[in-house]
Design a protein around this motif. Sequence first.
Motif, PDB file in Angstrom:
ATOM      1  N   TYR A  71       0.793  -1.230   0.000  1.00  0.00           N
ATOM      2  CA  TYR A  71       0.000   0.000   0.000  1.00  0.00           C
ATOM      3  C   TYR A  71       0.828   1.283   0.000  1.00  0.00           C
ATOM      4  N   ASN A  72       1.952   1.320   0.690  1.00  0.00           N
ATOM      5  CA  ASN A  72       2.788   2.526   0.638  1.00  0.00           C
ATOM      6  C   ASN A  72       3.342   2.757  -0.767  1.00  0.00           C
ATOM      7  N   GLN A  73       3.803   1.693  -1.420  1.00  0.00           N
ATOM      8  CA  GLN A  73       4.326   1.815  -2.781  1.00  0.00           C
ATOM      9  C   GLN A  73       3.205   2.180  -3.758  1.00  0.00           C
ATOM     10  N   MET A  74       2.021   1.665  -3.532  1.00  0.00           N
ATOM     11  CA  MET A  74       0.875   2.030  -4.378  1.00  0.00           C
ATOM     12  C   MET A  74       0.626   3.534  -4.296  1.00  0.00           C
ATOM     13  N   ARG A  75       0.550   4.026  -3.070  1.00  0.00           N
ATOM     14  CA  ARG A  75       0.295   5.457  -2.861  1.00  0.00           C
ATOM     15  C   ARG A  75       1.413   6.303  -3.473  1.00  0.00           C
ATOM     16  N   GLU A  76       2.669   5.889  -3.257  1.00  0.00           N
ATOM     17  CA  GLU A  76       3.801   6.627  -3.820  1.00  0.00           C
ATOM     18  C   GLU A  76       3.769   6.650  -5.342  1.00  0.00           C
ATOM     19  N   SER A  77       3.201   5.609  -5.956  1.00  0.00           N
ATOM     20  CA  SER A  77       3.125   5.566  -7.418  1.00  0.00           C
ATOM     21  C   SER A  77       1.921   6.336  -7.964  1.00  0.00           C
ATOM     22  N   GLY A  78       1.105   6.902  -7.064  1.00  0.00           N
ATOM     23  CA  GLY A  78      -0.013   7.735  -7.488  1.00  0.00           C
ATOM     24  C   GLY A  78      -1.348   7.014  -7.587  1.00  0.00           C
ATOM     25  N   TYR A  79      -1.414   5.793  -7.042  1.00  0.00           N
ATOM     26  CA  TYR A  79      -2.644   5.013  -7.145  1.00  0.00           C
ATOM     27  C   TYR A  79      -3.091   4.497  -5.791  1.00  0.00           C
ATOM     28  N   ALA A  80      -4.395   4.481  -5.612  1.00  0.00           N
ATOM     29  CA  ALA A  80      -5.020   3.778  -4.500  1.00  0.00           C
ATOM     30  C   ALA A  80      -5.664   2.533  -5.105  1.00  0.00           C
ATOM     31  N   TRP A  81      -5.792   1.504  -4.324  1.00  0.00           N
ATOM     32  CA  TRP A  81      -6.361   0.240  -4.810  1.00  0.00           C
ATOM     33  C   TRP A  81      -7.463  -0.222  -3.855  1.00  0.00           C
ATOM     34  N   PRO A  82      -8.617   0.435  -3.864  1.00  0.00           N
ATOM     35  CA  PRO A  82      -9.676   0.032  -2.941  1.00  0.00           C
ATOM     36  C   PRO A  82     -10.254  -1.340  -3.292  1.00  0.00           C
ATOM     37  N   VAL A  83     -10.666  -2.039  -2.257  1.00  0.00           N
ATOM     38  CA  VAL A  83     -11.385  -3.297  -2.449  1.00  0.00           C
ATOM     39  C   VAL A  83     -12.795  -2.926  -2.901  1.00  0.00           C
ATOM     40  N   ILE A  84     -13.200  -3.466  -4.052  1.00  0.00           N
ATOM     41  CA  ILE A  84     -14.542  -3.175  -4.562  1.00  0.00           C
ATOM     42  C   ILE A  84     -15.482  -4.378  -4.435  1.00  0.00           C
ATOM     43  N   GLU A  85     -14.909  -5.537  -4.125  1.00  0.00           N
ATOM     44  CA  GLU A  85     -15.725  -6.733  -3.969  1.00  0.00           C
ATOM     45  C   GLU A  85     -14.993  -7.704  -3.059  1.00  0.00           C
ATOM     46  N   SER A  86     -15.748  -8.378  -2.197  1.00  0.00           N
ATOM     47  CA  SER A  86     -15.163  -9.432  -1.365  1.00  0.00           C
ATOM     48  C   SER A  86     -16.192 -10.539  -1.188  1.00  0.00           C
ATOM     49  N   HIS A  87     -15.666 -11.731  -1.016  1.00  0.00           N
ATOM     50  CA  HIS A  87     -16.521 -12.902  -0.822  1.00  0.00           C
ATOM     51  C   HIS A  87     -15.810 -13.849   0.132  1.00  0.00           C
ATOM     52  N   VAL A  88     -16.574 -14.401   1.069  1.00  0.00           N
ATOM     53  CA  VAL A  88     -16.028 -15.379   2.001  1.00  0.00           C
ATOM     54  C   VAL A  88     -16.984 -16.560   2.057  1.00  0.00           C
ATOM     55  N   ARG A  89     -16.437 -17.762   1.962  1.00  0.00           N
ATOM     56  CA  ARG A  89     -17.209 -18.996   2.115  1.00  0.00           C
ATOM     57  C   ARG A  89     -16.739 -19.642   3.408  1.00  0.00           C
ATOM     58  N   TYR A  90     -17.620 -19.628   4.410  1.00  0.00           N
ATOM     59  CA  TYR A  90     -17.292 -20.175   5.721  1.00  0.00           C
ATOM     60  C   TYR A  90     -17.636 -21.667   5.737  1.00  0.00           C
ATOM     61  N   ALA A  91     -16.634 -22.514   5.677  1.00  0.00           N
ATOM     62  CA  ALA A  91     -16.876 -23.958   5.662  1.00  0.00           C
ATOM     63  C   ALA A  91     -16.839 -24.542   7.077  1.00  0.00           C
ATOM     64  N   HIS A  92     -15.851 -24.128   7.874  1.00  0.00           N
ATOM     65  CA  HIS A  92     -15.696 -24.624   9.243  1.00  0.00           C
ATOM     66  C   HIS A  92     -15.285 -23.458  10.137  1.00  0.00           C
ATOM     67  N   GLY A  93     -15.819 -23.436  11.341  1.00  0.00           N
ATOM     68  CA  GLY A  93     -15.483 -22.377  12.284  1.00  0.00           C
ATOM     69  C   GLY A  93     -14.029 -22.441  12.717  1.00  0.00           C
ATOM     70  N   ILE A  94     -13.495 -21.285  13.025  1.00  0.00           N
ATOM     71  CA  ILE A  94     -12.125 -21.164  13.529  1.00  0.00           C
ATOM     72  C   ILE A  94     -12.229 -20.746  14.989  1.00  0.00           C
ATOM     73  N   LEU A  95     -11.413 -21.345  15.845  1.00  0.00           N
ATOM     74  CA  LEU A  95     -11.551 -21.186  17.284  1.00  0.00           C
ATOM     75  C   LEU A  95     -10.415 -20.385  17.913  1.00  0.00           C
ATOM     76  N   PHE A  96     -10.686 -19.873  19.106  1.00  0.00           N
ATOM     77  CA  PHE A  96      -9.689 -19.176  19.914  1.00  0.00           C
ATOM     78  C   PHE A  96      -8.438 -20.046  20.063  1.00  0.00           C
ATOM     79  N   GLU A  97      -7.286 -19.454  19.855  1.00  0.00           N
ATOM     80  CA  GLU A  97      -5.953 -20.053  19.963  1.00  0.00           C
ATOM     81  C   GLU A  97      -5.637 -21.065  18.864  1.00  0.00           C
ATOM     82  N   GLN A  98      -6.544 -21.248  17.921  1.00  0.00           N
ATOM     83  CA  GLN A  98      -6.251 -22.143  16.808  1.00  0.00           C
ATOM     84  C   GLN A  98      -5.202 -21.489  15.920  1.00  0.00           C
ATOM     85  N   LYS A  99      -4.245 -22.274  15.478  1.00  0.00           N
ATOM     86  CA  LYS A  99      -3.242 -21.773  14.534  1.00  0.00           C
ATOM     87  C   LYS A  99      -3.758 -22.053  13.128  1.00  0.00           C
TER      88      LYS A  99
END
Length: 141
Positions: A44-72
């Motif tokens: 992101y710093n190099q993006m900004r220095e080059s004159g461009y921002a790169w906003p996220v315009i779309e995201s998708h998440v497929r939750y198959a299994h839960g993730i737990l506290f202290e899980q690696k």
Amino acid sequence: MHADVIIEVPFHDVDTMNVVWHGHYLKYFEIARCKLLDQFQYNYNQMRESGYAWPVIESHVRYAHGILFEQKIRVRAILKEWENRLKIEYQIFDAESGKRLTKGYTTQVAVDIETREMCFQSPQILFDRLYAWSAFQANAQ
């Protein structure tokens, strides 16, 4: 091209059932995405220095299994498209068993910081950085 990060889930990321709150998955994606972008020196710093921002315009998440506290977990970010946008796919695995827990993707587009205009093609600086990285990788082998 891909990058992996290992994360141990902190207490402040889980709900009362010790399961990661759904919004934190995007944070894990972001951590892996930054490591991926660092590989070809266009985070992101190099993006900004080059004159461009790169906003996220779309995201998708497929939750198959839960993730737990202290899980690696191992979060993998994979660069899939770059010609007209950055499309990065993600996979989250249990770090010990290798079981896939989640997958998703984000899409980002370049925006000229000065004009605030969206670019319909990725700027040349991205291609230059990717080319330099791939040439370095080829010479390293």
